[in-house]
Design a protein around this motif. Structure first.
Motif, PDB file in Angstrom:
ATOM      1  N   LEU A 134      14.720  -3.328   7.049  1.00 29.37           N
ATOM      2  CA  LEU A 134      14.879  -2.028   6.378  1.00 29.37           C
ATOM      3  C   LEU A 134      13.448  -1.526   6.131  1.00 29.37           C
ATOM      4  O   LEU A 134      13.093  -1.102   5.031  1.00 29.37           O
ATOM      5  N   ASN A 135      12.617  -1.629   7.196  1.00 33.16           N
ATOM      6  CA  ASN A 135      11.181  -1.394   6.998  1.00 33.16           C
ATOM      7  C   ASN A 135      10.828   0.065   6.739  1.00 33.16           C
ATOM      8  O   ASN A 135       9.700   0.377   6.383  1.00 33.16           O
ATOM      9  N   VAL A 136      11.807   0.973   6.866  1.00 33.65           N
ATOM     10  CA  VAL A 136      11.511   2.374   6.542  1.00 33.65           C
ATOM     11  C   VAL A 136      11.194   2.519   5.046  1.00 33.65           C
ATOM     12  O   VAL A 136      10.490   3.444   4.653  1.00 33.65           O
ATOM     13  N   LEU A 137      11.686   1.569   4.242  1.00 31.99           N
ATOM     14  CA  LEU A 137      11.391   1.644   2.805  1.00 31.99           C
ATOM     15  C   LEU A 137       9.899   1.427   2.563  1.00 31.99           C
ATOM     16  O   LEU A 137       9.302   2.056   1.681  1.00 31.99           O
ATOM     17  N   ASP A 138       9.285   0.552   3.369  1.00 32.97           N
ATOM     18  CA  ASP A 138       7.829   0.350   3.263  1.00 32.97           C
ATOM     19  C   ASP A 138       7.093   1.626   3.672  1.00 32.97           C
ATOM     20  O   ASP A 138       6.083   1.998   3.073  1.00 32.97           O
ATOM     21  N   LEU A 139       7.602   2.267   4.720  1.00 32.94           N
ATOM     22  CA  LEU A 139       6.975   3.513   5.182  1.00 32.94           C
ATOM     23  C   LEU A 139       7.055   4.597   4.106  1.00 32.94           C
ATOM     24  O   LEU A 139       6.112   5.356   3.903  1.00 32.94           O
ATOM     25  N   GLN A 140       8.207   4.661   3.414  1.00 32.00           N
ATOM     26  CA  GLN A 140       8.332   5.657   2.329  1.00 32.00           C
ATOM     27  C   GLN A 140       7.223   5.456   1.298  1.00 32.00           C
ATOM     28  O   GLN A 140       6.577   6.414   0.864  1.00 32.00           O
ATOM     29  N   ARG A 141       7.003   4.189   0.900  1.00 29.78           N
ATOM     30  CA  ARG A 141       5.950   3.929  -0.104  1.00 29.78           C
ATOM     31  C   ARG A 141       4.584   4.284   0.466  1.00 29.78           C
ATOM     32  O   ARG A 141       3.724   4.803  -0.234  1.00 29.78           O
ATOM     33  N   GLN A 142       4.402   4.018   1.756  1.00 34.78           N
ATOM     34  CA  GLN A 142       3.114   4.320   2.387  1.00 34.78           C
ATOM     35  C   GLN A 142       2.844   5.830   2.391  1.00 34.78           C
ATOM     36  O   GLN A 142       1.709   6.266   2.192  1.00 34.78           O
ATOM     37  N   ILE A 143       3.886   6.621   2.622  1.00 38.64           N
ATOM     38  CA  ILE A 143       3.723   8.082   2.603  1.00 38.64           C
ATOM     39  C   ILE A 143       3.334   8.522   1.193  1.00 38.64           C
ATOM     40  O   ILE A 143       2.436   9.332   0.995  1.00 38.64           O
ATOM     41  N   ARG A 144       4.015   7.948   0.190  1.00 43.28           N
ATOM     42  CA  ARG A 144       3.738   8.355  -1.195  1.00 43.28           C
ATOM     43  C   ARG A 144       2.335   7.965  -1.623  1.00 43.28           C
ATOM     44  O   ARG A 144       1.691   8.700  -2.357  1.00 43.28           O
ATOM     45  N   THR A 145       1.868   6.792  -1.193  1.00 43.34           N
ATOM     46  CA  THR A 145       0.552   6.350  -1.669  1.00 43.34           C
ATOM     47  C   THR A 145      -0.583   6.805  -0.768  1.00 43.34           C
ATOM     48  O   THR A 145      -1.742   6.588  -1.101  1.00 43.34           O
ATOM     49  N   CYS A 146      -0.266   7.445   0.338  1.00 44.68           N
ATOM     50  CA  CYS A 146      -1.332   7.974   1.197  1.00 44.68           C
ATOM     51  C   CYS A 146      -2.097   9.043   0.409  1.00 44.68           C
ATOM     52  O   CYS A 146      -1.484   9.986  -0.095  1.00 44.68           O
ATOM     53  N   PRO A 147      -3.409   8.920   0.293  1.00 44.67           N
ATOM     54  CA  PRO A 147      -4.140   9.873  -0.559  1.00 44.67           C
ATOM     55  C   PRO A 147      -4.326  11.265   0.060  1.00 44.67           C
ATOM     56  O   PRO A 147      -4.962  12.119  -0.544  1.00 44.67           O
ATOM     57  N   ASP A 184       6.474   6.986 -10.698  1.00 41.04           N
ATOM     58  CA  ASP A 184       6.405   5.690 -10.015  1.00 41.04           C
ATOM     59  C   ASP A 184       6.020   4.513 -10.903  1.00 41.04           C
ATOM     60  O   ASP A 184       5.609   3.471 -10.397  1.00 41.04           O
ATOM     61  N   GLY A 185       6.111   4.670 -12.219  1.00 45.13           N
ATOM     62  CA  GLY A 185       5.879   3.545 -13.125  1.00 45.13           C
ATOM     63  C   GLY A 185       4.488   2.952 -12.956  1.00 45.13           C
ATOM     64  O   GLY A 185       3.510   3.666 -12.726  1.00 45.13           O
ATOM     65  N   GLN A 186       4.402   1.623 -13.042  1.00 42.00           N
ATOM     66  CA  GLN A 186       3.088   0.982 -12.997  1.00 42.00           C
ATOM     67  C   GLN A 186       2.419   1.162 -11.639  1.00 42.00           C
ATOM     68  O   GLN A 186       1.192   1.235 -11.546  1.00 42.00           O
ATOM     69  N   THR A 187       3.236   1.253 -10.563  1.00 44.81           N
ATOM     70  CA  THR A 187       2.645   1.478  -9.237  1.00 44.81           C
ATOM     71  C   THR A 187       1.956   2.845  -9.205  1.00 44.81           C
ATOM     72  O   THR A 187       0.862   2.996  -8.646  1.00 44.81           O
ATOM     73  N   GLY A 188       2.607   3.834  -9.815  1.00 50.20           N
ATOM     74  CA  GLY A 188       2.017   5.174  -9.863  1.00 50.20           C
ATOM     75  C   GLY A 188       0.755   5.199 -10.695  1.00 50.20           C
ATOM     76  O   GLY A 188      -0.243   5.832 -10.334  1.00 50.20           O
ATOM     77  N   LEU A 189       0.792   4.467 -11.822  1.00 51.80           N
ATOM     78  CA  LEU A 189      -0.400   4.407 -12.671  1.00 51.80           C
ATOM     79  C   LEU A 189      -1.535   3.700 -11.951  1.00 51.80           C
ATOM     80  O   LEU A 189      -2.697   4.084 -12.048  1.00 51.80           O
ATOM     81  N   GLN A 190      -1.199   2.662 -11.191  1.00 57.93           N
ATOM     82  CA  GLN A 190      -2.227   1.934 -10.451  1.00 57.93           C
ATOM     83  C   GLN A 190      -2.945   2.859  -9.472  1.00 57.93           C
ATOM     84  O   GLN A 190      -4.160   2.837  -9.341  1.00 57.93           O
ATOM     85  N   GLU A 191      -2.116   3.707  -8.813  1.00 61.33           N
ATOM     86  CA  GLU A 191      -2.672   4.628  -7.831  1.00 61.33           C
ATOM     87  C   GLU A 191      -3.604   5.647  -8.503  1.00 61.33           C
ATOM     88  O   GLU A 191      -4.710   5.913  -8.041  1.00 61.33           O
ATOM     89  N   LEU A 192      -3.118   6.205  -9.611  1.00 60.05           N
ATOM     90  CA  LEU A 192      -3.923   7.181 -10.344  1.00 60.05           C
ATOM     91  C   LEU A 192      -5.197   6.528 -10.866  1.00 60.05           C
ATOM     92  O   LEU A 192      -6.301   7.058 -10.717  1.00 60.05           O
ATOM     93  N   ALA A 193      -5.045   5.326 -11.441  1.00 54.29           N
ATOM     94  CA  ALA A 193      -6.197   4.628 -11.998  1.00 54.29           C
ATOM     95  C   ALA A 193      -7.160   4.199 -10.903  1.00 54.29           C
ATOM     96  O   ALA A 193      -8.377   4.149 -11.128  1.00 54.29           O
ATOM     97  N   GLY A 194      -6.637   3.907  -9.714  1.00 56.10           N
ATOM     98  CA  GLY A 194      -7.507   3.552  -8.585  1.00 56.10           C
ATOM     99  C   GLY A 194      -8.457   4.692  -8.246  1.00 56.10           C
ATOM    100  O   GLY A 194      -9.625   4.472  -7.896  1.00 56.10           O
ATOM    101  N   ASN A 195      -7.950   5.912  -8.374  1.00 55.11           N
ATOM    102  CA  ASN A 195      -8.823   7.072  -8.148  1.00 55.11           C
ATOM    103  C   ASN A 195      -9.889   7.168  -9.227  1.00 55.11           C
ATOM    104  O   ASN A 195     -11.044   7.503  -8.955  1.00 55.11           O
ATOM    105  N   ALA A 196      -9.496   6.857 -10.472  1.00 61.73           N
ATOM    106  CA  ALA A 196     -10.480   6.874 -11.564  1.00 61.73           C
ATOM    107  C   ALA A 196     -11.557   5.821 -11.291  1.00 61.73           C
ATOM    108  O   ALA A 196     -12.751   6.067 -11.486  1.00 61.73           O
ATOM    109  N   THR A 197     -11.137   4.652 -10.802  1.00 58.27           N
ATOM    110  CA  THR A 197     -12.108   3.587 -10.507  1.00 58.27           C
ATOM    111  C   THR A 197     -13.060   4.026  -9.393  1.00 58.27           C
ATOM    112  O   THR A 197     -14.274   3.810  -9.466  1.00 58.27           O
TER     113      THR A 197
END
Ligand code: 2NE
Length: 270
Positions: A91-104, A226-239
């Motif tokens: 069901l690897n399309v689920l990984d692709l969905q996350r990849q699209i969302r986290t693509c900067p 996106d909960g903690q994953t979303g915060l991680q992404e946002l915080a990664g930009n701050a870092t």
């Protein structure tokens, strides 16, 4: 004029031009249904576009004018997913969905014809959707023995509201491009002959704007859902931004020079 990428693919086409990458599912004989290799290739192309500094925006689309994507290829659906090489079920399309969302970088769905089932979810997770006037949207899961309870449900509900999301999933109806526009599922509807030129126009407008601002805005809007994953992404930009400051570089320099850091040189801002 699109340039074909030097990467070789079986199920997709991959082009670039003027800061835009275009990833096209190329299985029109099955309305661009995806199989595991299709998803793997889309993921590889998206990764290439992400790391290519000349690319600022990515378009996802389907070959031909009949379908964007009709979801998982039902002819190779096994008892636990979609059959890939060596009999592995995915069901690897689920990984692709996350990849699209986290693509900067912004990802734009360019939809002609059917965006159905897992293909509908793919356009949902893209940042923007430009629809041709022949586009048809809908979920089929409950009618074919499937469902997507992830972004396909909860993020869809954020987009169109709880009542409409439940209608879409519980009844498995199809919706026209105009209906999709009315419910906030797409950004605009254009005559099919203008689909690509209009999509490119939207991409060019985004390319005029600050890449860092777009990147942080995407992460901020993701963080809301996106909960903690979303915060991680946002915080990664701050870092990343912090690493660009002299204050952060002083920490690295002091460590490398085996001396105490002089953080007192930097302002404590209100
Ligand atoms: C898209 C739709 C409504 C179009 O209908 P129509 O009548 O215009 O075309 P037709 O004849 O159904 O399709 C043309 C050809 O494409 C194949 C068909 O079997 C047909 O092949 P031939 O008879 O010409 O040989 N085709 C279309 N979609 C296919 C698919 N998904 N897999 C394999 N072959 C497909 C109509 O085609 C339709 O309803 N398609 C199925 C949509 C669907 O249910 N998709 C799967 C949802 S589940 C999912 O994607 C999923 C998930 O829920 C969770 C995780 C991962 C995936």
């Amino acid at each position: 004029t699109w340039r074909t990428s030097e990467l070789e693919f079986e199920d997709i086409l991959y082009h670039k031009a003027e800061g835009i990458a275009k990833i096209t599912i190329n299985r029109p004989e099955v309305h661009n249904a995806f199989r595991p290799i299709t998803v793997m290739e889309m993921s590889q192309a998206l990764n290439d576009a992400r790391y290519d500094e000349s690319i600022g925006v990515i378009i996802f689309t389907g070959a031909g004018d009949q379908a964007f994507c009709s979801g998982g290829d039902q002819s190779i659906r096994g008892e636990a997913g979609y059959q890939g090489g060596k009999g592995v079920q995915h069901l690897n399309v689920l990984d692709l969905q996350r990849q699209i969302r986290t693509c900067p970088k912004p990802v734009v769905a360019m939809v002609a014809g059917y965006a159905i089932g897992g293909g509908h979810v793919l356009h949902v997770v893209c940042d923007l959707t430009i629809a041709a006037d022949n586009a048809r949207f809908g979920q089929t899961g409950p009618s074919v023995g499937s469902f997507d309870g992830g972004f396909g449900s909860s993020y869809l509900a954020r987009m169109v509201g709880q009542k409409k999301a439940r209608e879409i999933w519980f009844l498995c109806r199809q919706y026209s491009a105009e209906e999709a526009l009315d419910m906030g599922l797409v950004n605009t509807v254009v005559p099919i002959q203008q689909l690509e030129s209009e999509t490119v126009r939207w991409c060019r407008e985004m390319l005029q704007n600050s890449p860092l601002a777009l990147r942080c805005l995407k992460a901020a809007m993701n963080a809301d859902c996106d909960g903690q994953t979303g915060l991680q992404e946002l915080a990664g930009n701050a870092t990343m931004l912090f690493y660009m400051t002299e204050e952060a570089q002083e920490g690295r320099n002091a460590f490398m020079e085996k001396r105490p850091p002089r953080f007192s040189d930097f302002k404590r801002r209100p």
